[in-house]
Design an enzyme around this catalytic site. Structure first.
Site, PDB file in Angstrom:
ATOM      1  N   ASP A  77       0.872  -1.184   0.000  1.00  0.00           N
ATOM      2  CA  ASP A  77       0.000   0.000   0.000  1.00  0.00           C
ATOM      3  C   ASP A  77       0.905   1.228   0.000  1.00  0.00           C
ATOM      4  O   ASP A  77       2.019   1.184   0.537  1.00  0.00           O
ATOM      5  CB  ASP A  77      -0.902   0.016   1.244  1.00  0.00           C
ATOM      6  CG  ASP A  77      -2.099   0.957   1.087  1.00  0.00           C
ATOM      7  OD1 ASP A  77      -3.229   0.451   0.875  1.00  0.00           O
ATOM      8  OD2 ASP A  77      -1.913   2.183   1.180  1.00  0.00           O
ATOM      9  N   CYS A  85     -14.302  -0.028  -7.135  1.00  0.00           N
ATOM     10  CA  CYS A  85     -15.314   0.513  -6.207  1.00  0.00           C
ATOM     11  C   CYS A  85     -15.801   1.870  -6.681  1.00  0.00           C
ATOM     12  O   CYS A  85     -16.444   2.598  -5.930  1.00  0.00           O
ATOM     13  CB  CYS A  85     -14.769   0.584  -4.785  1.00  0.00           C
ATOM     14  SG  CYS A  85     -13.359   1.669  -4.632  1.00  0.00           S
TER      15      CYS A  85
END
Ligand code: SAH
Length: 392
Positions: A248, A336
């Site tokens: 990340d 998303c």
């Protein structure tokens, strides 16, 4: 209460229970209202249609009720009890204390998100009306959960700008003692940082998809890109992965991913977490190093104007994964972005597969879980799309 009359012929969407009134549909106003007040919406001829929160902007009214309603204490208790009843009916996950109680339009409460983490509720208002209703919402939560509720945290500053009349800042609206910040999901333990973390602290919408990954993980080398606090990584380790690499760009997320791995497994667990750009990491990784890759990026398109660039980004990301993954590998790929439709996303992944020239088959088509319900009259509420792919 302000009354707002629609232009002739513009009442159809409200008659079909769509929960928004756009500014362009309004003919005239009768009376005055401040932003966040409950107003009534009437047809051109004066028939009552709905009541909802008023706000300046392109969505002028977010509907709370299609019968006359002033949104007082009883309304909040009744609507939140209905939301809770749906969760009781729909969530069949053992050992799960983290779930979404209110999913905006999906619970007939446009502009409101409430996530529950054990004995803490985290509220996020996306509209001024919901922000101004927060005291009533807290009172209703206390009635419904009683002693089980020890804190309500308001995290609306990320989703709502302060206005001349409303200063939006994050704070505890209710707090008795120290809230427990370890939540359970399918028996796995996760530290949730609702104060500093992204969204309300955890991505609850991937619960079922993480569970599915655990069934594929055994013996695999797993690369979890855009890992945030390591949700997929913990399930992969739980499913018996040979090794898991979490990536990340946020250092803070990487620390939490390590913490969550440690909360569930011994220090010897084959997990490493790296703060890096996911695109760079993938580009630099050795071909065939992984035979399971998770791609769960943030929304690349937040509005329609960004759609084209977003689809290109999904294509690039997925093509990079297709070009690296070992034969017999599994890819879990997601979008998303609400404005990216299911077909758009699938086409982007299809183009990516063709670019990489791999033989790819769709094993599962994934979406959001039952505690993120989609109001049938508001199909825009379906935002999470995923594919599980088998790559030869
Ligand atoms: N899969 C996660 C949720 C992902 S949210 C879960 O199950 O909880 C998206 C994440 O992507 C965020 O944590 C954000 O920090 C990270 N991110 C955004 N841009 C990135 C980039 N270019 N490279 C790596 N990570 C990125």
């Amino acid at each position: 209460m302000m009354r707002l009359f629609l232009k002739k012929g513009r009442e159809d969407s409200l008659r079909r229970f769509h929960p928004w009134v756009f500014s362009g549909a309004i003919a005239r106003y009768e009376g005055n209202a401040e932003e966040g007040d409950v107003v009534e919406v009437l047809s051109h001829d004066g028939d009552f249609l709905a009541a909802g929160h008023y706000q300046n902007g392109s969505i002028t009214v977010r509907i709370l009720s299609f019968t006359p309603c002033a949104a007082e204490a009883a309304f909040w208790e009744d609507t939140l009890r209905k939301a809770q009843a749906l969760r009781t009916a729909a969530l069949h996950c053992a050992d799960t204390t983290a779930y979404r109680l209110v999913h905006g339009e999906g619970d007939n409460l446009p502009g409101l998100i409430i996530d529950i983490y054990g004995n803490t509720a985290v509220l996020q208002a996306h509209s001024i009306g919901m922000f101004r209703a927060r005291a009533d919402i807290v009172a209703a939560l206390q009635k419904i959960y009683g002693e089980q509720l020890s804190a309500v945290y308001d995290k609306s500053s990320a989703t709502l700008a302060s206005t001349a009349n409303e200063a939006v800042a994050d704070s505890y609206l209710y707090r008795a003692g120290t809230p427990e910040n370890i939540a359970l999901e399918n028996g796995y333990r996760f530290a949730v940082d609702w104060e500093q973390g992204q969204k309300t602290g955890f991505f609850l919408d991937q619960r079922d998809n993480r569970q599915l990954l655990s069934h594929y993980a055994k013996g695999r080398s797993v690369l979890n890109l855009f890992c945030y606090t390591g949700g997929f990584s913990v399930y992969a380790l739980g499913g018996g992965a040979a090794n898991v690499c979490s990536v990340d760009s946020s250092q803070r997320a990487i620390e939490l991913a390590n913490r969550n791995a440690a909360l569930n497994f011994s220090a010897a667990a084959p997990h490493e977490a790296i703060a890096a750009d996911a695109f760079d990491f993938l580009r630099r990784s050795e071909p065939n190093a992984y035979n399971a890759i998770i791609l769960d990026p943030p929304a690349f398109a937040k509005h329609k104007g960004a759609l084209h660039n977003a689809l290109q980004a999904y294509k690039r990301l997925n093509a990079a994964a297709f070009s690296r993954i070992a034969s017999g590998g599994i890819i879990f790929t997601f979008s998303c972005s609400q404005v990216v439709g299911k077909t758009d996303f699938r086409n982007a992944v299809f183009s990516a597969a063709a670019m990489a020239g791999r033989n790819v088959r769709i094993l599962h088509q994934l979406t959001q879980p039952a505690d993120h319900p989609i109001n049938i009259y508001h199909p825009e509420g379906e935002y999470l799309k995923g594919l599980v792919l088998y790559v030869e």
